[in-house]
Design a protein around this motif. Structure first.
Motif, mmCIF file in Angstrom:
data_model
loop_
_atom_site.group_PDB
_atom_site.id
_atom_site.type_symbol
_atom_site.label_atom_id
_atom_site.label_comp_id
_atom_site.label_asym_id
_atom_site.label_seq_id
_atom_site.Cartn_x
_atom_site.Cartn_y
_atom_site.Cartn_z
ATOM 1 N N VAL A 133 0.841 -1.201 0.000
ATOM 2 C CA VAL A 133 0.000 0.000 0.000
ATOM 3 C C VAL A 133 0.871 1.244 0.000
ATOM 4 O O VAL A 133 0.610 2.220 -0.703
ATOM 5 C CB VAL A 133 -0.941 0.005 1.216
ATOM 6 C CG1 VAL A 133 -1.854 1.224 1.186
ATOM 7 C CG2 VAL A 133 -1.760 -1.279 1.249
ATOM 8 N N LEU A 139 2.048 6.597 -1.628
ATOM 9 C CA LEU A 139 0.919 5.683 -1.714
ATOM 10 C C LEU A 139 0.961 4.949 -3.043
ATOM 11 O O LEU A 139 1.098 5.573 -4.097
ATOM 12 C CB LEU A 139 -0.392 6.472 -1.605
ATOM 13 C CG LEU A 139 -0.871 6.833 -0.200
ATOM 14 C CD1 LEU A 139 -1.995 7.859 -0.263
ATOM 15 C CD2 LEU A 139 -1.345 5.597 0.538
ATOM 16 N N PRO A 143 -7.824 2.790 -1.883
ATOM 17 C CA PRO A 143 -8.548 2.103 -0.809
ATOM 18 C C PRO A 143 -9.255 0.827 -1.259
ATOM 19 O O PRO A 143 -9.440 -0.088 -0.461
ATOM 20 C CB PRO A 143 -9.555 3.158 -0.333
ATOM 21 C CG PRO A 143 -9.665 4.143 -1.460
ATOM 22 C CD PRO A 143 -8.334 4.155 -2.114
ATOM 23 N N ALA A 146 -6.417 -1.692 -1.206
ATOM 24 C CA ALA A 146 -5.683 -1.699 0.060
ATOM 25 C C ALA A 146 -6.580 -2.100 1.229
ATOM 26 O O ALA A 146 -6.133 -2.765 2.163
ATOM 27 C CB ALA A 146 -5.093 -0.312 0.327
ATOM 28 N N TYR A 151 -5.332 1.858 3.963
ATOM 29 C CA TYR A 151 -5.169 3.061 3.140
ATOM 30 C C TYR A 151 -5.118 4.301 4.023
ATOM 31 O O TYR A 151 -4.279 5.188 3.814
ATOM 32 C CB TYR A 151 -6.324 3.169 2.143
ATOM 33 C CG TYR A 151 -6.224 4.405 1.264
ATOM 34 C CD1 TYR A 151 -5.424 4.411 0.131
ATOM 35 C CD2 TYR A 151 -6.927 5.568 1.587
ATOM 36 C CE1 TYR A 151 -5.314 5.548 -0.658
ATOM 37 C CE2 TYR A 151 -6.829 6.702 0.812
ATOM 38 C CZ TYR A 151 -6.027 6.683 -0.317
ATOM 39 O OH TYR A 151 -5.921 7.822 -1.101
#
Length: 399
Positions: A133, A139, A143, A146, A151
């Motif tokens: 992640v 990043l 989301p 992840a 996230y």
């Protein structure tokens, strides 16, 4: 129906999940709910027996936990949801990062989608590659893949890696070998026994310390209360300043030696979900507000909003970790416009799962929450000092 198999719609499955949750928490009434509770109570005895057997297998070394040669700190609980675990994980990660440790958070990524193809990371074979992640610098996943909590942690913690895999040994091995970390935080790790824990941090919600009091699936307890004896440190979360003496007495029946830390999960500010604009908590005072969430205990969140002076006129609670669809948000927005709401408030965990409304007629904010230690600061300091000393020798569990 396909080939004789009845396919239920997502809405129907969501409704069934919500009804099941209401049955467990006693909110569902009537004959059907009573029959279901009786049925689930029988299953709970079977579940408890399986849990006891599993713990016994590890306790008697029939099956061995694996050690990755680096410090592993488990942060978990004996109940399902609602203990405020994610902010505590964030507190540990930020504190240790600021003290110079190279930290990775290991998560299973609950309800996250699998990648169609594994990420490419310096020639690591696909079968050895977890979902990365964040490498601590940027990043690398959204989301959806992840998971909401991983996230959120990755977004808030620059300099901390976040690795997702159901096999946390695999994820930890990657973090150590490929990212050079020296400290692993095992998120929701109390029941994950395959990876050895040097320290077990166990969270107990001061408002509902033993959940509904029954084991899964009738109740919300993952393990019996006596499992608290495995804790190295006990966090009493969501404290409200009142004495926890009676609760501490109950806990001490199961664990007489673990250091206790009493803390609260307090909101510190409001942040706009889509613009990042920050508002002070006083912004809520006197406002007509709609609350929307998909968490284990929405009443706790809604109560916090009201405590800040807001007039909560609309409440919409979905299942825990619900992935919001466009129509969920658009329909809720229409309700809010019709009722002249001044703003919509959600949780930080929910905010990462929000699609942007087709018409953003009412601003949407989330409550930014942080942990504040009320009592036991010296125990917290000792805990961090112990971690910084990097005791590599395994500490025996009190099974």
């Amino acid at each position: 129906m396909t080939n004789g198999v009845v396919l239920l719609s997502k809405e129907t499955l969501d409704d069934l999940e919500q009804w099941g949750t209401d049955v467990i928490f006693g909110r569902a009434r009537g004959f059907r709910a009573g029959v279901m509770r009786a049925f689930l109570r029988g299953l709970s005895w079977i579940y408890r027996g399986l849990i006891e057997l599993r713990l016994s297998i590890y306790r008697h070394r029939i099956k061995h936990e694996r050690n990755l040669g680096t410090l592993v700190i488990s942060i978990g609980n004996i109940t399902v949801g609602g203990t405020g675990k994610t902010p505590v994980v964030e507190l540990f990660a930020r504190t240790l990062r600021d003290k110079g440790r190279r930290v990775a958070i290991l998560s299973r990524g609950y309800k996250s989608k699998e990648l169609e193809t594994p990420q490419d990371w310096h020639g690591v074979p696909a079968e050895e590659m977890p979902k990365l992640v964040s490498d601590g610098e940027e990043l690398l996943l959204g989301p959806e893949h992840a998971g909401d909590e991983p996230y959120m942690l990755a977004k808030n913690l620059k300099g901390v890696a976040v690795v997702v895999d159901r096999d946390r040994v695999k994820g930890g091995r990657f973090a150590v070998n490929q990212l050079g970390v020296d400290t692993l935080l095992l998120d929701d790790g109390m029941q994950y026994l395959d990876l050895g824990h040097e320290l077990d941090v166990v969270l107990v919600d001061s408002q509902a310390p033993f959940g509904t009091g029954a084991m899964l699936p009738r109740g919300t307890m993952r393990e019996p209360a006596k499992s608290l004896r495995r804790a190295s440190y006990l966090f009493l979360t969501k404290c409200q300043g009142a004495s926890n003496e009676e609760l501490i007495k109950k806990i001490r029946k199961h664990n007489r030696t673990a250091d206790l830390i009493e803390c609260t999960h307090g909101p510190i500010q409001l942040e706009n979900v889509f613009t990042g604009e920050v508002k002070p908590l006083s912004f809520l005072d006197g406002k007509y507000v709609a609350c929307i969430s998909g968490i284990a205990r929405p009443e706790s969140f809604e109560g916090a909003v009201e405590a800040l002076g807001a007039k909560v006129e609309i409440r919409r609670a979905f299942n825990d970790h619900h992935w919001f669809e466009q129509k969920d948000i658009d329909e809720f927005m229409t309700r809010c416009v019709d009722r002249d709401m001044e703003l919509i408030v959600t949780t930080e965990k929910d905010a990462v799962r929000f699609p942007k409304p087709s018409e953003l007629d009412v601003p949407i904010y989330f409550l930014r929450i942080e942990v504040d230690i009320l009592r036991g600061q010296e125990n917290w300091d000792r805990c961090i000092e112990r971690i910084l000393a990097h005791e590599k020798a395994r500490q025996p569990h009190q099974w």
